[in-house]
Design an enzyme around this catalytic site. Structure first.
Site, mmCIF file in Angstrom:
data_model
loop_
_atom_site.group_PDB
_atom_site.id
_atom_site.type_symbol
_atom_site.label_atom_id
_atom_site.label_comp_id
_atom_site.label_asym_id
_atom_site.label_seq_id
_atom_site.Cartn_x
_atom_site.Cartn_y
_atom_site.Cartn_z
ATOM 1 N N CYS A 30 -38.064 -10.398 52.687
ATOM 2 C CA CYS A 30 -37.402 -9.722 51.575
ATOM 3 C C CYS A 30 -38.478 -9.393 50.545
ATOM 4 O O CYS A 30 -39.631 -9.767 50.724
ATOM 5 C CB CYS A 30 -36.238 -10.520 50.996
ATOM 6 S SG CYS A 30 -36.653 -12.059 50.177
ATOM 7 N N CYS A 35 -36.215 -4.996 51.967
ATOM 8 C CA CYS A 35 -37.548 -4.582 51.525
ATOM 9 C C CYS A 35 -37.816 -3.110 51.791
ATOM 10 O O CYS A 35 -38.836 -2.581 51.379
ATOM 11 C CB CYS A 35 -38.635 -5.458 52.144
ATOM 12 S SG CYS A 35 -38.742 -5.407 53.923
ATOM 13 N N CYS A 89 -41.743 -2.847 54.293
ATOM 14 C CA CYS A 89 -41.918 -3.712 55.465
ATOM 15 C C CYS A 89 -42.565 -2.929 56.601
ATOM 16 O O CYS A 89 -42.042 -1.894 57.003
ATOM 17 C CB CYS A 89 -40.573 -4.248 55.939
ATOM 18 S SG CYS A 89 -39.757 -5.299 54.741
#
Length: 135
Positions: A13, A87, A91
């Site tokens: 996250c 995210c 990511c």
């Protein structure tokens, strides 16, 4: 390097201060060593959210010594399953990896009352994931 006999899961996250910390702690607890577990954040916070620490303590899991960790390419590459929790484009995605996106409310800035339902939803998803990973 992960044990090749164990599946490895990375929870990601943004701040690695709430959702991913809870998910990693629950999977570590419930798998009893059967799964390699890691969590990280694309922009890690300075500390784990105190409301998250309190909510997890209520179910017998101590996160008080945990610290947010930075997401690295190596962490993603070393994981069999990558579970993102908000995210977005921060990511990294690698071909051949299994990705899941758990759309969960962000506990940042919320009190323990708001964190409890997020915690409970994560624990439910972890139990399902564990069944899938270990049979």
């Amino acid at each position: 390097m992960t044990d090749s006999l164990k599946p490895s899961v990375l929870f990601v996250c943004v701040h690695n201060a709430g959702r991913s910390q809870m998910a990693a702690a629950f999977l570590t607890h419930h798998s009893q060593g059967a799964v390699e577990v890691c969590s990280a954040g694309s922009a890690p916070a300075d500390a784990v959210n105190p409301a998250v620490v309190q909510a997890m303590a209520e179910v017998g899991i101590d996160l008080s010594a945990e610290t947010p960790k930075a997401l690295t390419t190596e962490r993603v590459q070393a994981s069999d399953v990558v579970i993102t929790m908000g995210c977005g484009d921060a990511c990294p995605i690698f071909p051949g990896k299994r990705y899941l996106d758990w759309n969960l409310e962000d506990p940042a800035g919320q009190g323990v009352e708001a964190v409890r339902p997020i915690r409970d939803e994560i624990q439910s998803r972890i139990r399902e994931l564990l069944t899938e990973l270990t049979g």
